[in-house]
Design an enzyme around this catalytic site. Structure first.
Site, mmCIF file in Angstrom:
data_model
loop_
_atom_site.group_PDB
_atom_site.id
_atom_site.type_symbol
_atom_site.label_atom_id
_atom_site.label_comp_id
_atom_site.label_asym_id
_atom_site.label_seq_id
_atom_site.Cartn_x
_atom_site.Cartn_y
_atom_site.Cartn_z
ATOM 1 N N ASP A 174 -0.208 -0.082 5.494
ATOM 2 C CA ASP A 174 -0.912 0.736 4.508
ATOM 3 C C ASP A 174 -1.244 2.067 5.171
ATOM 4 O O ASP A 174 -0.864 2.321 6.320
ATOM 5 C CB ASP A 174 -2.168 0.014 3.975
ATOM 6 C CG ASP A 174 -2.392 0.312 2.492
ATOM 7 O OD1 ASP A 174 -2.546 1.500 2.158
ATOM 8 O OD2 ASP A 174 -2.377 -0.623 1.680
ATOM 9 N N HIS A 245 1.133 4.482 0.012
ATOM 10 C CA HIS A 245 0.386 3.722 1.021
ATOM 11 C C HIS A 245 1.116 3.727 2.360
ATOM 12 O O HIS A 245 1.210 2.700 3.026
ATOM 13 C CB HIS A 245 0.147 2.278 0.523
ATOM 14 C CG HIS A 245 -0.894 2.193 -0.550
ATOM 15 N ND1 HIS A 245 -2.239 2.402 -0.315
ATOM 16 C CD2 HIS A 245 -0.799 1.951 -1.882
ATOM 17 C CE1 HIS A 245 -2.921 2.268 -1.445
ATOM 18 N NE2 HIS A 245 -2.071 2.012 -2.415
ATOM 19 N N GLU A 327 0.442 2.441 -6.582
ATOM 20 C CA GLU A 327 -0.383 3.618 -6.317
ATOM 21 C C GLU A 327 0.344 4.677 -5.481
ATOM 22 O O GLU A 327 -0.103 5.029 -4.400
ATOM 23 C CB GLU A 327 -1.673 3.181 -5.632
ATOM 24 C CG GLU A 327 -2.506 2.261 -6.502
ATOM 25 C CD GLU A 327 -3.778 1.782 -5.814
ATOM 26 O OE1 GLU A 327 -4.819 1.758 -6.493
ATOM 27 O OE2 GLU A 327 -3.718 1.421 -4.632
HETATM 28 C C1 ACM Z 1 -3.316 -2.817 -5.462
HETATM 29 O O1 ACM Z 1 -4.435 -3.318 -5.632
HETATM 30 N N1 ACM Z 1 -3.216 -1.531 -5.182
HETATM 31 C C2 ACM Z 1 -2.105 -3.584 -5.586
#
Ligand code: ACM
Length: 553
Positions: A174, A245, A327
């Site tokens: 991440d 991420h 995201e």
């Molecule tokens: C997530 O909670 N961004 C998968």
């Protein structure tokens, strides 16, 4: 017997009674069950101090076997005064039967050494028939936001097994840390596994832990984790999150980023903290939220990540490989002349299609190697790659859309089963974030929306609870968020419960009394029904007590 998760059927062999398990009790492992015998001797053997010696004669004997006519993960236990039988439809079924067998012996069977050497152990004379509702019963653990040392990961695998959960979704990368050794790219861990400091609490908090934080698993650690999981019939599904991420990877290898806009005002979404904006080189992120620094859509990036996935496939035998896909802010791609040129060159309509192109590339790449891609529900945007499966986290809708289109789905809606969300509305909850979701809320979670037609419902592989660790700096905090709710989740995933409103939560709570004793014996720092113990509170640390807010803002 207060079993959790509840079995399909349970009956006493009349008249109700017990048979002893003692120093003479033998253990016979028929073909295919040798691993279960190893596990029983190592756990029940240690807790009882009984040798459970290998042997095939007499009635004072536990017999493990594979039986026809049982579901693959189903099992049957028969304790009737003759040899005690644990039969399964497969080695996994026998293993889940062995888990129930341990519960039958009482909470002390969950310790690692006998409390009273020489104590007699009583086995209730019962018949149990059982099999799971879902094939995918998972827990996702984020080890990027806070690194969890290997021993703690192995312990979590034991805790999953004790709850008959069989998928460990390992969120390995991440913005805030890269946690797996990749031999051909050493800087991913030399640079990407470490950050200088950590926000203490929600991102609006002013508190920082100035201790540098990090860690990673070597490839040998990963092999050990995967083998340990396999012995417990748990599949480890690795996640490498792309194309968002990814700031830790970009910090290690800046050319993976959108270098024509990185660190410019144009390339920085509002979420970019002052510490990142304008710096010469990105660092591993030290804040929470969604970083605007995403992967550049170049051939170099594709080749780089193919290299990562090649090493990953050698380490993880799981059919499914998770590529994240959640995201991914499109700000940098919008601002980057190189990304815009790429969109044109590929004949794509927009940045959403660029994300889809990224994901499709790895879908094909994985399929060519006999694997299947799974990603968060954003991978639906811009078109889902054929064969891809979806982790439905922004509610049920992504999963419903995907299942109706014939894609496999794992239901993990944040509104229901994000265990980082606080479990009580009280002011004492440590770093309270997200929705209030109580033990009862989790118990009444239904993975399959009743409106889903049967053909689509058949695409729901199962369900998983997700644990994001921004505010869980160590194993004790993870325990507090995960337990006791994982016990309720396990029953939802395993047992054939009635519709949510008809579920007998009172009976579940009653059985939890026995289960708390098991968790005590296992050393789990669960949340007590009365709330946090004094040292589990975090007075003064800002959480996010806003009902309804999405998790990462
Ligand atoms: C997530 O909670 N961004 C998968």
């Amino acid at each position: 017997m207060d079993l959790i998760p509840a079995p399909k059927s349970f009956s006493w062999v009349p008249p109700p009674g017990y048979v002893p398990l003692d120093a003479e009790t033998l253990l016979e492992a028929q073909p295919g069950t040798e691993g279960v015998a190893r596990w029983l001797r190592a756990t029940v053997g240690a807790a009882t101090g009984l040798p459970l010696a290998d042997g095939r004669c007499g009635d004072n004997r536990v017999v493990l076997s594979i039986a026809s006519g049982l579901a693959p993960e189903g099992y049957r236990i028969v304790v009737d005064g003759y040899a005690h039988r644990i039969e399964g439809g497969s080695p996994a079924g026998v293993f889940w039967g062995a888990q129930t067998f341990r519960q039958l012996l009482g909470p002390e069977a969950f310790r690692r050494a006998p409390l009273t050497p020489g104590q007699e152990w009583d086995l209730p004379m019962v018949t149990i028939q059982d099999s799971p509702r879902f094939a995918w019963r998972g827990l996702m653990l984020d080890v990027s936001r806070h690194f969890l040392p290997k021993d703690d990961v192995l312990r979590y695998l034991d805790l999953l097994a004790a709850h008959k959960l069989n998928v460990f979704h390992f969120h390995l990368t991440d913005d805030q840390g890269w946690r797996i050794e990749i031999k051909r790219y050493p800087k991913l861990t030399e640079v990407g596994a470490w950050r200088s400091r950590t926000k203490y609490g929600h991102r609006a908090s002013e508190l920082w832990d100035e201790t540098p934080h990090g860690g990673y698993y070597t490839q040998d650690d990963i092999r050990e984790i995967v083998a340990y999981a396999a012995e417990r019939h748990i599949t480890v599904v690795p996640e490498i999150d792309i194309p968002g991420h990814s700031q830790a990877a970009i910090a290690a290898y800046p050319e993976l980023g959108n270098t024509d806009v990185t660190n410019t005002a144009a390339g920085s979404a509002d979420a970019t903290p002052a510490s990142v904006k304008g710096s010469a080189r990105l660092s591993v992120w030290d804040n929470w939220g969604v970083s605007p620094n995403v992967l550049a859509p170049t051939d170099h990036t594709l080749r780089f990540y193919e290299g990562v996935f090649e090493e990953l496939l050698d380490l993880f035998p799981s059919t499914f490989v998770h590529v994240g896909g959640d995201e991914c802010p499109k700000g940098q791609w919008k601002a980057s002349p190189a990304a815009q040129a790429r969109i044109k060159e590929l004949g794509l309509a927009d940045e959403d299609e660029l994300q889809s192109w990224f994901v499709r590339h790895f879908d094909t790449w994985l399929a060519e190697r006999g694997r299947r891609l799974i990603g968060w529900d954003e991978i639906l945007e811009g078109g889902l790659a054929p064969g891809a499966a979806v982790s439905s986290w922004r509610g049920y809708q992504g999963g419903v859309t995907a299942a109706e289109a014939g894609h496999d789905v794992v239901m993990c809606p944040q509104q229901q089963v994000y265990l980082d969300h606080r479990q009580d509305g009280g002011a004492d909850e440590p770093m309270p974030i997200g929705y209030v979701r109580t033990l009862e809320d989790i118990y009444r979670f239904e993975p399959v929306p009743p409106s889903l037609p049967p053909e689509a419902a058949a695409h729901v592989l199962g369900t998983q609870a997700n644990v994001w660790t921004e505010v869980m700096q160590d194993r004790s905090r993870v325990d507090y968020q995960v337990f006791p709710r994982l016990a309720a989740f396990a029953e939802v995933a395993w047992s054939a419960l009635p519709a949510p409103a008809e579920r007998d939560f009172e009976d579940f709570e009653r059985r939890m009394t026995a289960h708390y004793a098991r968790l005590d014996a296992l050393g789990v720092d669960y949340r007590r029904p009365g709330g946090p113990l004094p040292w589990q509170k975090r007075p003064g640390v800002l959480g996010r007590p806003i009902e309804g807010a999405p998790p990462n803002v």
